[in-house]
Design a protein around this motif. Structure first.
Motif, PDB file in Angstrom:
ATOM      1  N   LEU A   1      47.864  40.737  40.724  1.00  0.00           N
ATOM      2  CA  LEU A   1      47.817  39.533  40.302  1.00  0.00           C
ATOM      3  C   LEU A   1      49.047  38.776  41.181  1.00  0.00           C
ATOM      4  O   LEU A   1      50.080  39.593  41.310  1.00  0.00           O
ATOM      5  CB  LEU A   1      48.312  39.211  38.836  1.00  0.00           C
ATOM      6  N   LEU A   2      48.948  37.740  41.900  1.00  0.00           N
ATOM      7  CA  LEU A   2      50.017  37.063  42.494  1.00  0.00           C
ATOM      8  C   LEU A   2      50.551  35.950  42.014  1.00  0.00           C
ATOM      9  O   LEU A   2      49.853  35.202  41.494  1.00  0.00           O
ATOM     10  CB  LEU A   2      49.458  36.688  43.997  1.00  0.00           C
ATOM     11  N   LEU A   3      51.828  36.246  41.648  1.00  0.00           N
ATOM     12  CA  LEU A   3      52.558  34.865  41.048  1.00  0.00           C
ATOM     13  C   LEU A   3      53.258  34.216  42.175  1.00  0.00           C
ATOM     14  O   LEU A   3      54.103  34.669  42.915  1.00  0.00           O
ATOM     15  CB  LEU A   3      53.740  35.458  40.132  1.00  0.00           C
TER      16      LEU A   3
ATOM     17  N   ALA B   1      47.115  30.502  46.166  1.00  0.00           N
ATOM     18  CA  ALA B   1      46.943  31.625  46.800  1.00  0.00           C
ATOM     19  C   ALA B   1      46.112  32.018  48.083  1.00  0.00           C
ATOM     20  O   ALA B   1      45.065  31.373  47.939  1.00  0.00           O
ATOM     21  CB  ALA B   1      46.480  32.745  45.552  1.00  0.00           C
ATOM     22  N   SER B   2      46.350  32.955  48.531  1.00  0.00           N
ATOM     23  CA  SER B   2      45.409  33.170  49.849  1.00  0.00           C
ATOM     24  C   SER B   2      44.454  34.402  49.616  1.00  0.00           C
ATOM     25  O   SER B   2      44.673  35.163  48.598  1.00  0.00           O
ATOM     26  CB  SER B   2      46.367  33.669  50.998  1.00  0.00           C
ATOM     27  N   LYS B   3      43.433  34.349  50.256  1.00  0.00           N
ATOM     28  CA  LYS B   3      42.408  35.233  50.356  1.00  0.00           C
ATOM     29  C   LYS B   3      41.793  35.258  48.941  1.00  0.00           C
ATOM     30  O   LYS B   3      41.415  36.573  48.544  1.00  0.00           O
ATOM     31  CB  LYS B   3      42.874  36.454  50.653  1.00  0.00           C
ATOM     32  N   GLY B   4      41.679  34.405  48.155  1.00  0.00           N
ATOM     33  CA  GLY B   4      41.266  34.517  46.845  1.00  0.00           C
ATOM     34  C   GLY B   4      41.865  35.316  45.856  1.00  0.00           C
ATOM     35  O   GLY B   4      41.147  35.839  44.688  1.00  0.00           O
ATOM     36  N   ALA B   5      43.090  35.643  46.035  1.00  0.00           N
ATOM     37  CA  ALA B   5      43.766  36.430  45.160  1.00  0.00           C
ATOM     38  C   ALA B   5      44.020  35.783  43.527  1.00  0.00           C
ATOM     39  O   ALA B   5      44.326  34.707  43.470  1.00  0.00           O
ATOM     40  CB  ALA B   5      45.225  36.964  45.551  1.00  0.00           C
TER      41      ALA B   5
END
Length: 205
Positions: free
Chosen positions: A75-77, A83-87
């Motif tokens: 998970l990208l906060l 967010a890049s690349k569909g994260a």
């Protein structure tokens, strides 16, 4: 892999025109080395082979690295940017409390939590004797008795400059937490404490 007798066996496979050529090394003396030192190097080599060269794994994002090396969803906060690349991501500009709850839950659950430095803050970060070319592990997220929020990061790659602003603030936070909590926290140059707001100032995601 580990054999039934307790010995470790390394298996290397290299493509060959007539099929895969396998080379095995088996030795009792490998056991302690594998448990302590060798496995990160082997994992890095396997990861480099996946991308054909070591050069292609020298750059990138933490979320890509964690996804590859753990096989788990990451998970990208982020701070208000897509967010890049569909994260999977959470926008922190909208809900700061959600960010704090997510960080605390992750730390308490012993998940891998890593922070990346903002590009525009790298020069300022290095003024304090810190290396800005690495991502930093998040070790703890602590509430003080006066509702202040603090984040502790690991600093294994460089020594913080004595007397620098970050160093002095970290010392004061440690002193405050020592008085207000029973966590037994001591000042250590290999870890740094930030207030939540300063953490957001220096770290991008």
């Amino acid at each position: 892999y580990k054999e039934p007798a307790g010995q470790y066996q390394l298996s290397f496979t290299r493509p060959h025109s007539s099929g895969d050529v396998k080379k095995h090394i088996s030795s009792t003396s490998l056991s302690p080395l594998l448990e302590i030192r060798i496995w990160p190097t082997l994992l890095e080599k396997a990861w480099a082979r996946l991308y054909s060269t070591y050069e292609r794994i020298e750059r990138g994002t933490v979320i890509d690295c964690l996804s590859d090396l753990t096989g788990s969803v990451s998970l990208l906060l982020i701070y208000g940017e897509p967010a890049s690349k569909g994260a999977p991501s959470i926008s922190l500009d909208v809900d700061n409390s959600l960010f704090w709850e997510t960080i605390q839950h992750a730390v308490q659950s012993e998940f891998i939590v890593v922070a990346e430095i903002r590009a525009e803050k790298k020069a300022k970060f290095e003024e304090h004797g810190l290396n800005s070319n690495y991502a930093f592990s998040v070790l703890n997220a602590i509430n003080s008795k006066n509702t202040e929020k603090y984040i502790q990061i690991r600093n294994p790659w460089s020594i913080i400059k004595p007397g620098s602003d970050i160093s002095e603030k970290s010392k004061r936070i440690v002193e405050r937490l020592a008085q207000e909590t029973e966590l037994g926290i001591l000042f250590d140059e290999n870890t740094i404490f930030f207030s939540l707001e300063e953490f957001k100032e220096y770290f991008e995601n």
